[in-house]
Scaffold this active site. Structure first.
Site, PDB file in Angstrom:
ATOM      1  N   VAL A  69     -43.714 -83.528  18.640  1.00  0.00           N
ATOM      2  CA  VAL A  69     -42.725 -83.473  19.716  1.00  0.00           C
ATOM      3  C   VAL A  69     -41.348 -83.358  19.070  1.00  0.00           C
ATOM      4  O   VAL A  69     -40.864 -84.311  18.461  1.00  0.00           O
ATOM      5  CB  VAL A  69     -42.796 -84.724  20.614  1.00  0.00           C
ATOM      6  N   GLY A 114     -37.616 -86.859  16.735  1.00  0.00           N
ATOM      7  CA  GLY A 114     -38.919 -86.250  16.960  1.00  0.00           C
ATOM      8  C   GLY A 114     -40.023 -87.233  16.617  1.00  0.00           C
ATOM      9  O   GLY A 114     -39.766 -88.314  16.087  1.00  0.00           O
ATOM     10  N   LYS A 115     -41.250 -86.872  16.904  1.00  0.00           N
ATOM     11  CA  LYS A 115     -42.400 -87.710  16.570  1.00  0.00           C
ATOM     12  C   LYS A 115     -43.644 -86.848  16.616  1.00  0.00           C
ATOM     13  O   LYS A 115     -43.699 -85.856  17.350  1.00  0.00           O
ATOM     14  CB  LYS A 115     -42.544 -88.857  17.565  1.00  0.00           C
ATOM     15  N   GLY A 116     -44.648 -87.215  15.831  1.00  0.00           N
ATOM     16  CA  GLY A 116     -45.875 -86.432  15.823  1.00  0.00           C
ATOM     17  C   GLY A 116     -47.054 -87.267  15.383  1.00  0.00           C
ATOM     18  O   GLY A 116     -46.947 -88.474  15.174  1.00  0.00           O
ATOM     19  N   ASP A 155     -45.982 -93.243   9.544  1.00  0.00           N
ATOM     20  CA  ASP A 155     -45.958 -94.197  10.659  1.00  0.00           C
ATOM     21  C   ASP A 155     -47.302 -94.915  10.587  1.00  0.00           C
ATOM     22  O   ASP A 155     -47.937 -94.919   9.521  1.00  0.00           O
ATOM     23  CB  ASP A 155     -45.755 -93.470  12.001  1.00  0.00           C
TER      24      ASP A 155
END
Length: 461
Positions: A69, A114-116, A155
C-alpha cells in the site's frame, strides 16, 4: 468517507481515531479547508496486490497473497515495513500505512507513508522455505520500489534474515546496489541501533513524559514497568528501562504472559537476553516458564495478556506486541493499578474504547493524578526514524557510529514529544492543571504537516 468502502475494520478504526481528534480540536474551526485534505489523505495513492508462488521442502506448490500500500508520498518516498503473518489483509495494511504517514511526518525526516506484506506465516518454516518465499515475493515487489520511490523495511515476521534474502533478489534482478530496504545487516549497509530503535525510542519518549509531568523531579528510576510482547520492540524497551533504573515486571507473546511473582524485583538483562535467544529460534516463552530459573521468579498465564495479571503497582505500561492489545476493561485495570504513563510500542496498541478511558481520566484529573497516554504514531516513531537515518547513510555511502545514531534518535524523540505537546496546547484547551492530550497533539501535528505539503503539490485545493 467510509460508506463506499468494503468492510475494513482496522482501517476504519484508524481513520475514525484521527478524524475524531481533528473534529474535537479547534483545527477545523481555524482552518475549515483541512476537511478536504482529510478526505484526500485517507485514500491511498496506490494499492498493489499480487500472488506469491513458491515451493516448500516437499516440492509442493504454495500460494500466498502479497501487498504493498503506497499511501502518501507528499513528504518523501513511501516508507513503511513489510509484515509476514497469516492475519495480514488489506484492511490491516491500510491502517498501518495510514498511521505511518503521520508517524513519519512527526520524525521531521523526508519520508512518505506505506506498508506491505503477505499472509505467509514464517513460523514452522525452514530457512530454505523462507528464502524461496522471499525470492518469489521480491521478484514481483521489485517492480514497484526503489531508493527514491518506496523503501520497505521489516515488521512482524520480517527480520534481518528476510530483509537479506529480499535485498539479494532485488540486487540480482535490478543489477544495482541501493538502499531499497532498511533493516539491513551491519556489514552491508545497515545502521547501528536499528534493531534497538523502536524499543529505545519509546523509552526515550516516555522519559520526556515523566519529566514533564513531574516538573523534572522524576525519571524511570524506581518505576515498575509492564511490557507486553517479547520481540525486538519489547526486548530493547525492557533493556533500556533496566539501564535507566526501572523494573520490568512483565513480557508476553501470542500464547501467554510471563509476569513477576510478587511485588518486588525485575527481569534482569540476562533474562531478557535469554528470551531474545528463544525468539530467534521462533519458540514460545512458555518453554522458559517451566525452567527452574524462571518458574521460581515468574508466573506464566497461558492465553492471557499481562495488564490484569500483575501483582502490585504499575507505574508505566508499554504495549509492544500488536494492535488492539489493551481493551477498555484493561485500561480501567491499569488505572486502578496506579499506572500514570502508557505509551504504545506497537501500532494502535489500544482499542478506541481504551483510548477513551485514558483520555477521560486525563481530562478529569489534574497533572500527576492522571494517566497520560501517548499513541504509537508518536511513541514508537524511533524505528522508522532510524530507518530514515539508514537511508541517509546509504545515500552518502557512510556509516555513523553507535553514539551518533543514538544521539540523533534521542533528539528526534525529544522533538516528537515537544511537537505533540505544543500542538496540543495550540488546538486543544484542557482544564486548569490538566496535562495536554498527546494523542490530539500528535495527530494534528502530523496531519497538518502532510496536508500543507499536499496542498503545495496541488493534491487538494
Amino acid at each position: 468517507m467510509m460508506q463506499n468502502l468494503p468492510f475494513e475494520p482496522e482501517f476504519e478504526q484508524a481513520y475514525k481515531e484521527l478524524a475524531s481528534t481533528l473534529e474535537n480540536s479547534t483545527l477545523f474551526q481555524k482552518k475549515p479547508e483541512y476537511r478536504k485534505a482529510l478526505q484526500v489523505v485517507s485514500v491511498p495513492e496506490r494499492v498493489i496486490q499480487f500472488r506469491v508462488v513458491w515451493e516448500d521442502d516437499k516440492g509442493q506448490v504454495q500460494i500466498n497473497r502479497g501487498y504493498r500500500v503506497q499511501f502518501n508520498s507528499a513528504l518523501g518516498p513511501y516508507k513503511g515495513g513489510l509484515r509476514f503473518h497469516p492475519t495480514v489483509n488489506l484492511s490491516i495494511l491500510k491502517f498501518l500505512g495510514f498511521e505511518q504517514i503521520f508517524k513519519n511526518a512527526l520524525t521531521g525526516l523526508n519520508m512518505g507513508g506505506g506498508k506491505g506484506g503477505s499472509d505467509f506465516d514464517p513460523k514452522g518454516k525452514t530457512d530454505n522455505e523462507i528464502r524461496r518465499f522471499c525470492v518469489s515475493f521480491m521478484t514481483e515487489l521489485c517492480k514497484h520500489i526503489g531508493a527514491d520511490t518506496d523503501v520497505p523495511a521489516g515488521d512482524i515476521g520480517v527480520t534481518g534474515r528476510e530483509v537479506g534474502f529480499m535485498f539479494g533478489q532485488y540486487k540480482k534482478i535490478r543489477n544495482q546496489w541501493e538502499g531499497v530496504l532498511t533493516g539491513k545487516g551491519g556489514s552491508w549497509g545497515g545502521s547501528l541501533i536499528r534493531p534497538e530503535a523502536t524499543g529505545y525510542g519509546v523509552v526515550y519518549y516516555v522519559e520526556h513524559m515523566i519529566q514533564h509531568a513531574s516538573g523534572g523531579k522524576e525519571s524511570f528510576a524506581g518505576k515498575r514497568v509492564a511490557i507486553s510482547g517479547s520481540g525486538n520492540v519489547a526486548q530493547y524497551a525492557a533493556l533500556k528501562v533496566i539501564e535507566l533504573g526501572g523494573s520490568v515486571i512483565s513480557l508476553s507473546d501470542s500464547q501467554g504472559a510471563l509476569v513477576l511473582n510478587g511485588e518486588e524485583g525485575s527481569f534482569t538483562a540476562e533474562e531478557i537476553n535469554t528470551i531474545a535467544e528463544i525468539k530467534v529460534q521462533r519458540k514460545q516463552i512458555a518453554e522458559l516458564a517451566t525452567q527452574d530459573a524462571f518458574s521460581s521468579k515468574f508466573k506464566y498465564i497461558p492465553g492471557a495478556r499481562p495488564w490484569t495479571n500483575i501483582a502490585g503497582r504499575i507505574d508505566v505500561a508499554l504495549p509492544s506486541a500488536t494492535q488492539n492489545e489493551v481493551s477498555g476493561d484493561e485500561a480501567k485495570a491499569l488505572i486502578a493499578a496506579g499506572c500514570k504513563f502508557i505509551a504504545e510500542g506497537s501500532n494502535m496498541g489500544s482499542t478506541q474504547e481504551a483510548i477513551d478511558v485514558f483520555e477521560a481520566h486525563r481530562d478529569a484529573n489534574p497533572g500527576a493524578a492522571a494517566i497520560w497516554y501517548a499513541p504509537g504514531k508518536a511513541a514508537n516513531a524511533g524505528g522508522v526514524a532510524v530507518s530514515g537515518l539508514e537511508m541517509a547513510q546509504n545515500s552518502a555511502r557512510v556509516n555513523w557510529s553507535r553514539e551518533e545514531v543514538d544521539s540523533r534518535l534521542k533528539k528526534i524523540m525529544e522533538d516528537c514529544f515537544n511537537n505533540g505537546l505544543s500542538t496540543a496546547k495550540e488546538y486543544v484547551t484542557p482544564a486548569e492543571g490538566v496535562l495536554p492530550s498527546l494523542v490530539a497533539g500528535s495527530n494534528i501535528a502530523g496531519f497538518t504537516k502532510v496536508a500543507e505539503a499536499m496542498k503545495e503539490h496541488g493534491d487538494w485545493w
